[in-house]
Design an enzyme around this catalytic site. Structure first.
Site, PDB file in Angstrom:
ATOM      1  CG  HIS A 167      -4.171 -13.254   1.779  1.00 13.68           C
ATOM      2  ND1 HIS A 167      -3.094 -13.403   2.619  1.00 13.68           N
ATOM      3  CD2 HIS A 167      -3.640 -13.068   0.534  1.00 13.68           C
ATOM      4  CE1 HIS A 167      -1.968 -13.314   1.938  1.00 13.68           C
ATOM      5  NE2 HIS A 167      -2.284 -13.122   0.665  1.00 13.68           N
ATOM      6  CG  HIS A 168      -3.567  -9.223  -0.823  1.00 16.58           C
ATOM      7  ND1 HIS A 168      -2.832  -9.042   0.330  1.00 16.58           N
ATOM      8  CD2 HIS A 168      -2.787  -9.983  -1.652  1.00 16.58           C
ATOM      9  CE1 HIS A 168      -1.671  -9.655   0.212  1.00 16.58           C
ATOM     10  NE2 HIS A 168      -1.623 -10.238  -0.976  1.00 16.58           N
ATOM     11  CB  CYS A 169     -10.383  -9.115  -1.603  1.00 16.99           C
ATOM     12  SG  CYS A 169     -11.899  -8.278  -2.112  1.00 16.99           S
ATOM     13  CD  GLN A 210      -0.432  -6.677   6.633  1.00 16.54           C
ATOM     14  OE1 GLN A 210       0.441  -5.984   6.086  1.00 16.54           O
ATOM     15  NE2 GLN A 210      -1.392  -6.122   7.353  1.00 16.54           N
ATOM     16  CG  ASN A 212      -3.973  -6.164   2.867  1.00 17.36           C
ATOM     17  OD1 ASN A 212      -3.825  -7.205   2.226  1.00 17.36           O
ATOM     18  ND2 ASN A 212      -4.170  -5.004   2.276  1.00 17.36           N
TER      19      ASN A 212
END
Length: 358
Positions: A167-169, A210, A212
């Site tokens: 989920h950070h990509c 988070q 992001n």
């Protein structure tokens, strides 16, 4: 300043037109979507998910073998076998271009870029063909697994990828051990490939960090609703991406089961009252576990199991298809917790596969 828009219509740039054409072409030719047998659980896993790279993977807290151990626990519990689960195909470059830019994918041919994203500096000095084989290919398989799980959830009302959750990509940037934007890809594939059935999606991100990456990708998309419950004191502190969050729940360090589970139940219910999605993508990170070196929360193993049950109960009671991905988790026991949570969903009859169970 006068912000009145020009009366002249604006043509999309050449780059945007090419990206759209590439995405449309993928939708016609992808092999990631395929049919499975009724005797197979909509649980996606490949033994090639696991990352093993001369021990270098141990230089990052991420447990690069947790997926295989989680699957082994499910087999030991006699819930699944190799035959009754689904092995995905690797996402190709054309598949990835549905979301990613060509510039970003080209950057991954440099080992130094992968070293920065995975936060394992020695990877920068390795030949890229080794990096591709031992790091990127497992992640492309997991990405293919998340995309396939989206299709299976539409058919079976639920699916689990024992992997993914990067989920950070985002389309043009990786980070935090996340190289491919599998959540964004899963939703884009559904929007384009199953447009008659999926017009709105909800992301429920309950990883400690988070999300992001997907937030950046869907910042201006009114058809994607993001609920993100995260520790506001840890990475990535991405204020720009937070604009995309429709329901933001910022936790403080060391929150415990009682306060956490109350917030999860309240806000998942609230989100589903505000927005009616055609599919839910649930990012079920286990880095909220007490003692996690990066999550800095104090949730028990039972708390994680109860959290997953809350989310599945809300989705199943509304008959909304749900896709679960496993995301972060930086302690050895997270593999057994993932398995115990899936087993609990099975025992509570929130997931089932009659033909596989007989």
């Amino acid at each position: 300043m006068d912000k009145t828009p020009s009366c002249k219509s604006k043509k999309p740039s050449v780059g945007k037109r090419k990206n759209k054409e590439a995405a449309d072409n993928v939708m016609q030719h992808t092999q990631l979507y395929f049919d499975i047998k009724l005797s197979q659980w909509p649980i996606v896993y490949s033994p090639q998910y696991n990352i093993g790279f001369l021990g270098m993977e141990r230089l990052h807290p991420f447990d690069a073998g947790k997926w295989g151990r989680a699957f082994s626990f499910l087999k030991e519990a006699r819930m699944v076998t190799d035959v009754t689960t689904v092995c995905p195909l690797e996402a190709t470059e054309q598949d990835l271009l549905t979301v990613h830019t060509q510039r970003y994918l080209n950057s991954l041919t440099w080992s130094v870029t992968v070293a920065q994203i995975t936060e394992v500096p020695p990877v920068a000095f390795l030949p890229n063909f080794l990096v591709q084989r031992n790091v990127l290919r497992p992640m492309r398989l997991q990405t293919g697994g998340t995309i396939l799980a989206g299709k299976l959830a539409l058919e079976r009302r639920w699916a689990i990828n024992i992997g993914g959750g990067f989920h950070h990509c985002s389309a043009d940037k990786g980070g935090g051990f996340c190289i491919y934007a599998d959540i964004s890809l899963c939703i884009r594939f559904l929007f384009q490939k199953m447009a008659d059935r999926v017009k709105k999606a909800m992301i429920i991100d309950l990883d400690a960090h988070q999300g992001n990456g997907h937030e950046t990708d869907f910042k201006n998309d009114p058809n994607v609703y993001i609920l993100d419950v995260f520790n506001c004191r840890i990475y990535p502190h991405d204020e720009t991406a937070k604009v995309a969050i429709k329901r933001r729940v910022e936790l403080e360090c060391f929150e415990d089961d009682r306060t956490y589970l109350h917030k999860v139940e309240t806000h998942v219910e609230g989100a589903l009252n505000e927005f009616s999605p055609d599919v839910i993508v649930y990012n079920a990170g286990t880095d909220i576990l007490d003692g996690d070196p990066l999550g800095h929360l104090s949730i028990s193993a039972n708390g994680i199991i109860n959290r997953d049950e809350i989310v599945f109960t809300k989705a199943r009671s509304r008959n909304i298809p749900i896709v679960m991905v496993t995301s972060g988790g930086y302690q050895r026991q997270t593999a057994s917790i993932i398995a115990d949570s899936i087993l609990n969903l099975w025992r509570k009859k929130l997931i089932s596969c009659n033909d596989a169970e007989t």
